[in-house]
Write a protein that holds these residues in place. Structure first.
Motif, PDB file in Angstrom:
ATOM      1  N   ASN A  88       0.823  -1.206   0.000  1.00 55.04           N
ATOM      2  CA  ASN A  88       0.000   0.000   0.000  1.00 55.04           C
ATOM      3  C   ASN A  88       0.861   1.262   0.000  1.00 55.04           C
ATOM      4  O   ASN A  88       0.465   2.276  -0.564  1.00 55.04           O
ATOM      5  CB  ASN A  88      -0.954   0.012   1.196  1.00 55.04           C
ATOM      6  CG  ASN A  88      -2.113  -0.920   0.994  1.00 55.04           C
ATOM      7  OD1 ASN A  88      -2.503  -1.213  -0.123  1.00 55.04           O
ATOM      8  ND2 ASN A  88      -2.668  -1.410   2.079  1.00 55.04           N
ATOM      9  N   VAL A  89       2.017   1.221   0.644  1.00 57.58           N
ATOM     10  CA  VAL A  89       2.922   2.369   0.620  1.00 57.58           C
ATOM     11  C   VAL A  89       3.363   2.641  -0.812  1.00 57.58           C
ATOM     12  O   VAL A  89       3.414   3.795  -1.250  1.00 57.58           O
ATOM     13  CB  VAL A  89       4.152   2.130   1.523  1.00 57.58           C
ATOM     14  CG1 VAL A  89       5.227   3.171   1.293  1.00 57.58           C
ATOM     15  CG2 VAL A  89       3.739   2.135   2.984  1.00 57.58           C
ATOM     16  N   ARG A  90       3.662   1.601  -1.563  1.00 54.80           N
ATOM     17  CA  ARG A  90       4.091   1.769  -2.957  1.00 54.80           C
ATOM     18  C   ARG A  90       2.955   2.224  -3.845  1.00 54.80           C
ATOM     19  O   ARG A  90       3.111   3.104  -4.675  1.00 54.80           O
ATOM     20  CB  ARG A  90       4.651   0.460  -3.509  1.00 54.80           C
ATOM     21  CG  ARG A  90       5.991   0.080  -2.978  1.00 54.80           C
ATOM     22  CD  ARG A  90       6.581  -1.083  -3.746  1.00 54.80           C
ATOM     23  NE  ARG A  90       5.735  -2.270  -3.763  1.00 54.80           N
ATOM     24  CZ  ARG A  90       5.821  -3.253  -2.878  1.00 54.80           C
ATOM     25  NH1 ARG A  90       6.694  -3.181  -1.899  1.00 54.80           N
ATOM     26  NH2 ARG A  90       5.051  -4.311  -2.962  1.00 54.80           N
ATOM     27  N   VAL A  91       1.784   1.605  -3.697  1.00 59.36           N
ATOM     28  CA  VAL A  91       0.676   1.830  -4.618  1.00 59.36           C
ATOM     29  C   VAL A  91      -0.139   3.068  -4.240  1.00 59.36           C
ATOM     30  O   VAL A  91      -0.507   3.862  -5.107  1.00 59.36           O
ATOM     31  CB  VAL A  91      -0.227   0.584  -4.664  1.00 59.36           C
ATOM     32  CG1 VAL A  91      -1.423   0.813  -5.543  1.00 59.36           C
ATOM     33  CG2 VAL A  91       0.573  -0.613  -5.153  1.00 59.36           C
ATOM     34  N   LYS A  92      -0.429   3.249  -2.963  1.00 60.64           N
ATOM     35  CA  LYS A  92      -1.282   4.354  -2.508  1.00 60.64           C
ATOM     36  C   LYS A  92      -0.625   5.078  -1.333  1.00 60.64           C
ATOM     37  O   LYS A  92      -1.066   4.955  -0.192  1.00 60.64           O
ATOM     38  CB  LYS A  92      -2.634   3.807  -2.047  1.00 60.64           C
ATOM     39  CG  LYS A  92      -3.367   2.994  -3.065  1.00 60.64           C
ATOM     40  CD  LYS A  92      -4.594   2.375  -2.417  1.00 60.64           C
ATOM     41  CE  LYS A  92      -5.016   1.170  -3.196  1.00 60.64           C
ATOM     42  NZ  LYS A  92      -5.972   0.360  -2.468  1.00 60.64           N
ATOM     43  N   PRO A  93       0.425   5.847  -1.594  1.00 62.13           N
ATOM     44  CA  PRO A  93       1.118   6.490  -0.469  1.00 62.13           C
ATOM     45  C   PRO A  93       0.245   7.486   0.304  1.00 62.13           C
ATOM     46  O   PRO A  93       0.375   7.601   1.516  1.00 62.13           O
ATOM     47  CB  PRO A  93       2.314   7.183  -1.116  1.00 62.13           C
ATOM     48  CG  PRO A  93       2.027   7.230  -2.558  1.00 62.13           C
ATOM     49  CD  PRO A  93       1.058   6.136  -2.864  1.00 62.13           C
ATOM     50  N   ARG A  94      -0.652   8.188  -0.372  1.00 67.08           N
ATOM     51  CA  ARG A  94      -1.524   9.143   0.344  1.00 67.08           C
ATOM     52  C   ARG A  94      -2.433   8.435   1.338  1.00 67.08           C
ATOM     53  O   ARG A  94      -2.646   8.910   2.440  1.00 67.08           O
ATOM     54  CB  ARG A  94      -2.361   9.947  -0.636  1.00 67.08           C
ATOM     55  CG  ARG A  94      -1.581  11.000  -1.365  1.00 67.08           C
ATOM     56  CD  ARG A  94      -2.513  11.852  -2.202  1.00 67.08           C
ATOM     57  NE  ARG A  94      -1.762  12.782  -2.978  1.00 67.08           N
ATOM     58  CZ  ARG A  94      -1.578  14.049  -2.626  1.00 67.08           C
ATOM     59  NH1 ARG A  94      -2.110  14.495  -1.517  1.00 67.08           N
ATOM     60  NH2 ARG A  94      -0.881  14.858  -3.390  1.00 67.08           N
ATOM     61  N   ASN A  95      -2.974   7.273   0.934  1.00 68.97           N
ATOM     62  CA  ASN A  95      -3.823   6.512   1.851  1.00 68.97           C
ATOM     63  C   ASN A  95      -3.028   6.016   3.046  1.00 68.97           C
ATOM     64  O   ASN A  95      -3.536   5.979   4.167  1.00 68.97           O
ATOM     65  CB  ASN A  95      -4.473   5.334   1.139  1.00 68.97           C
ATOM     66  CG  ASN A  95      -5.511   5.776   0.140  1.00 68.97           C
ATOM     67  OD1 ASN A  95      -5.871   6.939   0.057  1.00 68.97           O
ATOM     68  ND2 ASN A  95      -5.988   4.843  -0.648  1.00 68.97           N
ATOM     69  N   THR A  96      -1.789   5.630   2.825  1.00 74.23           N
ATOM     70  CA  THR A  96      -0.948   5.152   3.911  1.00 74.23           C
ATOM     71  C   THR A  96      -0.698   6.259   4.917  1.00 74.23           C
ATOM     72  O   THR A  96      -0.801   6.052   6.124  1.00 74.23           O
ATOM     73  CB  THR A  96       0.387   4.622   3.359  1.00 74.23           C
ATOM     74  OG1 THR A  96       0.114   3.612   2.392  1.00 74.23           O
ATOM     75  CG2 THR A  96       1.241   4.045   4.469  1.00 74.23           C
ATOM     76  N   ARG A  98      -2.591   8.838   5.417  1.00 78.39           N
ATOM     77  CA  ARG A  98      -3.862   9.089   6.094  1.00 78.39           C
ATOM     78  C   ARG A  98      -4.102   8.055   7.188  1.00 78.39           C
ATOM     79  O   ARG A  98      -4.504   8.390   8.309  1.00 78.39           O
ATOM     80  CB  ARG A  98      -4.999   9.054   5.073  1.00 78.39           C
ATOM     81  CG  ARG A  98      -6.358   9.388   5.686  1.00 78.39           C
ATOM     82  CD  ARG A  98      -7.501   8.968   4.816  1.00 78.39           C
ATOM     83  NE  ARG A  98      -7.498   7.517   4.735  1.00 78.39           N
ATOM     84  CZ  ARG A  98      -7.786   6.832   3.643  1.00 78.39           C
ATOM     85  NH1 ARG A  98      -8.081   7.430   2.534  1.00 78.39           N
ATOM     86  NH2 ARG A  98      -7.762   5.511   3.659  1.00 78.39           N
ATOM     87  N   ASP A  99      -3.844   6.770   6.880  1.00 78.70           N
ATOM     88  CA  ASP A  99      -4.065   5.707   7.864  1.00 78.70           C
ATOM     89  C   ASP A  99      -3.145   5.855   9.073  1.00 78.70           C
ATOM     90  O   ASP A  99      -3.571   5.655  10.212  1.00 78.70           O
ATOM     91  CB  ASP A  99      -3.863   4.332   7.228  1.00 78.70           C
ATOM     92  CG  ASP A  99      -4.923   4.015   6.191  1.00 78.70           C
ATOM     93  OD1 ASP A  99      -5.962   4.703   6.163  1.00 78.70           O
ATOM     94  OD2 ASP A  99      -4.696   3.078   5.398  1.00 78.70           O
ATOM     95  N   VAL A 100      -1.887   6.201   8.833  1.00 76.05           N
ATOM     96  CA  VAL A 100      -0.946   6.383   9.940  1.00 76.05           C
ATOM     97  C   VAL A 100      -1.371   7.569  10.800  1.00 76.05           C
ATOM     98  O   VAL A 100      -1.340   7.512  12.030  1.00 76.05           O
ATOM     99  CB  VAL A 100       0.497   6.549   9.412  1.00 76.05           C
ATOM    100  CG1 VAL A 100       1.443   7.002  10.505  1.00 76.05           C
ATOM    101  CG2 VAL A 100       0.980   5.247   8.794  1.00 76.05           C
ATOM    102  N   GLU A 106      -5.832   8.232  17.138  1.00 78.99           N
ATOM    103  CA  GLU A 106      -6.500   7.309  18.057  1.00 78.99           C
ATOM    104  C   GLU A 106      -5.635   7.022  19.285  1.00 78.99           C
ATOM    105  O   GLU A 106      -6.126   6.986  20.409  1.00 78.99           O
ATOM    106  CB  GLU A 106      -6.856   6.003  17.334  1.00 78.99           C
ATOM    107  CG  GLU A 106      -7.979   6.140  16.355  1.00 78.99           C
ATOM    108  CD  GLU A 106      -9.271   6.573  17.013  1.00 78.99           C
ATOM    109  OE1 GLU A 106      -9.654   5.985  18.046  1.00 78.99           O
ATOM    110  OE2 GLU A 106      -9.897   7.518  16.503  1.00 78.99           O
ATOM    111  N   ILE A 107      -4.352   6.838  19.072  1.00 77.08           N
ATOM    112  CA  ILE A 107      -3.436   6.607  20.195  1.00 77.08           C
ATOM    113  C   ILE A 107      -3.407   7.831  21.099  1.00 77.08           C
ATOM    114  O   ILE A 107      -3.420   7.701  22.333  1.00 77.08           O
ATOM    115  CB  ILE A 107      -2.022   6.265  19.677  1.00 77.08           C
ATOM    116  CG1 ILE A 107      -2.032   4.889  19.026  1.00 77.08           C
ATOM    117  CG2 ILE A 107      -0.994   6.309  20.804  1.00 77.08           C
ATOM    118  CD1 ILE A 107      -0.756   4.556  18.266  1.00 77.08           C
TER     119      ILE A 107
END
Length: 136
Positions: A88-96, A98-100, A106-107
């Motif tokens: 996912n980092v390679r294919v969709k870095p923006r989503n990664t 966002r998820d991080v 949350e933490i």
């Protein structure tokens, strides 16, 4: 001892030959893994490109990639979840990203709630009662 010494650490965003899923040399399987698409699609596109868009160039490119690329290390990822993360980092870095960000938020929320609980007067009162009970 770590599986990868510091000077030979694997690169998670590198294109590797995928010998495990290989039909010939692993070039198409490696490309499919790198770009996050189905290996069958890459193979079909390669065959179509070979017959319709310059067979010798495709063949030379395939042979060069098979010769130049390193085989994918067997212990590149610790588990399947880590492999999916790096894909996912390679294919969709923006989503990664966002998820991080979401996970860190949350933490932080949980940490704030814990801090509020521990610094509350009710927590201190309960702690004093527990200490008194333990002294008995």
């Amino acid at each position: 001892m770590t599986p990868h010494p510091e000077h030979h650490a694997p690169k998670y965003n590198k294109l590797y030959l995928d010998k495990k899923s290989a039909k010939i040399s692993g070039v198409c399987a490696g490309l499919a893994d790198y770009f996050g698409v189905d290996v069958t699609l890459i193979r079909v596109v390669t065959v179509i490109a070979f017959f319709f868009f310059g067979g010798p160039l495709i063949l030379i490119g395939y042979v060069l990639l098979a010769w130049m690329l390193d085989p994918r290390p067997g212990d590149l990822y610790h588990d399947e979840k880590e492999g999916e993360f790096w894909k996912n980092v390679r294919v969709k870095p923006r989503n990664t990203i966002r998820d991080v960000r979401y996970k860190f938020r949350e933490i932080e929320k949980r940490l704030r709630a814990t801090e509020a609980h521990i610094t509350s007067s009710e927590y201190k009162l309960h702690k004093e009662f527990r200490d008194l009970e333990n002294e008995k």
